[in-house]
Design an enzyme around this catalytic site. Sequence first.
Site, short mmCIF file in Angstrom:
data_model
loop_
_atom_site.label_atom_id
_atom_site.label_comp_id
_atom_site.label_asym_id
_atom_site.label_seq_id
_atom_site.Cartn_x
_atom_site.Cartn_y
_atom_site.Cartn_z
N ILE A 156 0.85 -1.21 0.00
CA ILE A 156 0.00 0.00 0.00
C ILE A 156 0.88 1.25 0.00
CG2 ILE A 156 -1.73 1.30 1.34
CD1 ILE A 156 -2.76 -1.55 2.30
N ALA A 235 -3.66 3.03 7.94
CA ALA A 235 -3.29 1.67 8.35
C ALA A 235 -4.11 1.18 9.54
CB ALA A 235 -1.79 1.62 8.64
N ARG A 236 -3.68 1.54 10.74
CA ARG A 236 -4.41 1.14 11.94
C ARG A 236 -4.27 2.22 13.01
NH1 ARG A 236 -6.78 -1.97 9.30
NH2 ARG A 236 -6.97 -4.22 9.53
N ASP A 260 -8.37 7.52 8.61
CA ASP A 260 -9.41 6.57 8.22
C ASP A 260 -9.57 5.48 9.27
OD1 ASP A 260 -11.32 5.50 6.34
OD2 ASP A 260 -9.88 3.95 5.80
N GLU A 265 -12.15 1.69 17.38
CA GLU A 265 -13.21 1.97 16.39
C GLU A 265 -14.51 1.31 16.82
OE1 GLU A 265 -11.99 0.71 12.49
OE2 GLU A 265 -10.21 1.95 12.58
N HIS A 283 -13.17 4.33 8.36
CA HIS A 283 -12.50 3.09 7.92
C HIS A 283 -13.04 2.58 6.58
CE1 HIS A 283 -10.06 -0.54 9.55
NE2 HIS A 283 -9.99 -0.47 8.22
N GLY A 285 -10.99 2.23 3.81
CA GLY A 285 -9.85 1.84 2.97
C GLY A 285 -10.19 0.86 1.85
N SER A 286 -10.81 -0.25 2.19
CA SER A 286 -11.03 -1.28 1.17
C SER A 286 -12.47 -1.28 0.66
CB SER A 286 -10.69 -2.65 1.76
OG SER A 286 -11.50 -2.92 2.89
C1 GLV Z 1 -8.60 -3.14 6.31
O1 GLV Z 1 -8.43 -2.31 7.10
C2 GLV Z 1 -7.81 -4.32 6.21
O2 GLV Z 1 -6.87 -4.53 6.99
O3 GLV Z 1 -8.12 -5.13 5.35
#
Ligand code: GLV
Length: 317
Positions: A156, A235-236, A260, A265, A283, A285-286
Amino acid sequence: MKKILITRRLLKACEEKAAKIFEANFNDNDELYSQPKVIEMSQGCDGILTSLTDKMDAETINKLPDSVKILSNFAVGFGNIDLEAAKKKNIAVTNTPDVLTDATAEIGILLILGACRRASEGIQHARESNWKWSADYLIGKQLTGTRLGILGMGRIGQKIAKIAKSLGMIIHYHNRSKLSSEKEQGATYHDSLKNLLSVSDVLSICCPASKETVDLINKDTIEHLPKGAVVTNVARGDIVDDEALIDALDRRKVYAVGLDVYKNEPNLNPGYLKHKSAFILPHLGSATKETRTAMANLAIDNLEEFFKTGKCKNKVN
Ligand code: GLV
């Protein structure tokens, strides 16, 4: 047929795929299962398709039925699972790498743009019809010629670097090891976090959450950033000490943040909400149809491969 528990809803086509291969226990209401509920629901199961919202800590893993041999996590990150506890109990853990790289990098770029160009304030003014164009209205930070520090130059991070470079940003990164020049694409490697931070006009956090990275961005490390830096995290949340980052926003040491992901969370630290310069997303991202489909299919394939061969290429423990 192997029996599995799927802790959260998947897109319909993916649930249909799972139903063809496994005796699958679905979560039709997409309820957030408590840890005791996951233990209860997994009785008699051979595996569990977990999601990042399931906290599979050592206590939970130790109480899983012995029949459970695999946790197939529906995410590239696996910070929600205690890998060592799983290993001790002889449970394989797998993830879904690669398929979400592009979608997550897109959100990484959105965070950079949103934070630098004051998108939160702009959206609010536009919605409230509370604005008038003027030469000095909502002046933000231009990306051209700005240094982007990437913390964690994995798949990423590399994709964010590629897009950011096309926007005229100058790429720096810190990673456990230096990448090949082909993967580096002209980016400058820093062997310490401090050195990376000292050149990061914009920081993009892209590393996994682990014992080593928890609170890596904290009161001390933030001080190495240039004054007025922008901090983004795709990321996290665990990688950031929220109190320290909010304090840096208060002091204007940090100009803006683009986030994000959060600790605890979906209950993000309310300190971010008082800052107009916080560009915050839930969140995402995906979150595209293509990517969520590919992730679920891969999580299902991981289970199938493991049940057939006892191995899986995406095993992480
Ligand atoms: C999303 O945050 C993932 O780790 O897939």
